[in-house]
Design an enzyme around this catalytic site. Sequence first.
Site, PDB file in Angstrom:
ATOM      1  N   THR A 186       0.846  -1.194   0.000  1.00  0.00           N
ATOM      2  CA  THR A 186       0.000   0.000   0.000  1.00  0.00           C
ATOM      3  C   THR A 186       0.876   1.236   0.000  1.00  0.00           C
ATOM      4  O   THR A 186       1.910   1.272   0.678  1.00  0.00           O
ATOM      5  CB  THR A 186      -0.952   0.010   1.220  1.00  0.00           C
ATOM      6  OG1 THR A 186      -1.769   1.183   1.183  1.00  0.00           O
ATOM      7  CG2 THR A 186      -0.182  -0.012   2.533  1.00  0.00           C
ATOM      8  N   HIS A 217       2.484 -11.656  14.196  1.00  0.00           N
ATOM      9  CA  HIS A 217       3.558 -12.245  14.995  1.00  0.00           C
ATOM     10  C   HIS A 217       3.254 -13.695  15.377  1.00  0.00           C
ATOM     11  O   HIS A 217       4.138 -14.408  15.863  1.00  0.00           O
ATOM     12  CB  HIS A 217       3.759 -11.401  16.257  1.00  0.00           C
ATOM     13  CG  HIS A 217       5.144 -11.486  16.823  1.00  0.00           C
ATOM     14  ND1 HIS A 217       6.102 -12.337  16.330  1.00  0.00           N
ATOM     15  CD2 HIS A 217       5.732 -10.827  17.862  1.00  0.00           C
ATOM     16  CE1 HIS A 217       7.220 -12.195  17.026  1.00  0.00           C
ATOM     17  NE2 HIS A 217       7.015 -11.290  17.967  1.00  0.00           N
TER      18      HIS A 217
END
Length: 413
Positions: free
Chosen positions: A324, A376
């Site tokens: 993006t 994560h």
Amino acid sequence: MILEMKVPSPGESIKEVEIATWLVKDGDYVEKDQAIAEVDSDKATLELPAEMSGIITLKAEEGDTVAVGAVVCLIDTDAAKPAGDAPAAPAAEAPKAEAPKAEVKAEAPKAAPAPAAATSYAAGTPSPAARKILDEKNIAPATVSGTGKGGRITKDDAVNAVPSMGTPTGGSRGSERTKLSMLRRKVAERLVAAKNETAMLTTFNEVNMTPINQIRNEYKDAFKAKHGGLGLGFMSFFTKAVTRALELYPDVNSMMDGDYKIAYDFADISIAVSGPKGLMVPVVRNAELLTFRGIEAEIKRLALRARDGQITVDDMTGGTFTITNGGVFGSMLSTPIINPPQSGILGMHNIIERPIAVNGKVEIHPMMYVALSYDHRIIDGRESVGFLVAVKEALENPVELLMNGDAKRALEL
């Protein structure tokens, strides 16, 4: 024959759509294949074409959510198409319609006293409800502009009035409540889910854009001339850098599926673009196999489809990683949100000339901050940091790491 037009399925997983806009009115004559409505799904906006010619009867309102397969309109296929000179008929009756108008004018003097009562209040006179509010606010009526008939102060005028104590008065305090499109609601739902359902972290780095600027300045004109007006932008360099880094750190190119990890040996890169209905993320398939020209051509094709409202569900389905570019809007630094079910997203930002240390000396270079948001749960710190460093290295040494040492050949010049 009365034909029932039903909502077609825009995609396998889509169960309902929203009527965004009717392009015709109830009772209009429509031609076969004419676009009669725009419908929003949770992934795209699509046009609904008429299945047959005839007079249409609408069975749903704009903003209605309807199930796939539901009837949204009827088409009377036996109805004749109105003649082009049909409206001329009422013109012959126009003289007859003038007689009642003459009578109304003749009676007008009798009705004259009625409006006199409605305008008997002087301009600036508050209504009883308005006077009560002004008294409570300790505001003099003379300081309030009336919007009622003849300048009378209405209750709304009194409510919107504020004490004149150095505070500006008379400004607009209106509001408007509009329903979000189905696409925007789905984007909101997915973004909230990404924040709530992933262990999202963001790591940052900065890139010296001087080498890419030098390549673009040297070859962009030749690239454009050779490839039919196609521009040599930054996105092809970033896409190539990302696909290289995904090969080095494959965990970033994987997804969670319950207790399992799905790893991909290809790179389908979702490119976030702005469309008339909001943010779109069409996918560049097998970007790792494309040349610079191929990437630029595909991004241009998808961006034009998004701009023209022609993007389809298939164009946005899938994707293993997202890029993006908030820099086109002036963003200096941000933490992009993961595009689920993907595990990573790279955020680009604006390019600012800043002083940096180069070989012990201070030099001015065009610099860009880059950000990698990652899940994560599946990507460790070593992989996330290593991935972003690999992107940085490729962008700062593009000829060697992205072009095999030959920029002209890589750009197909």
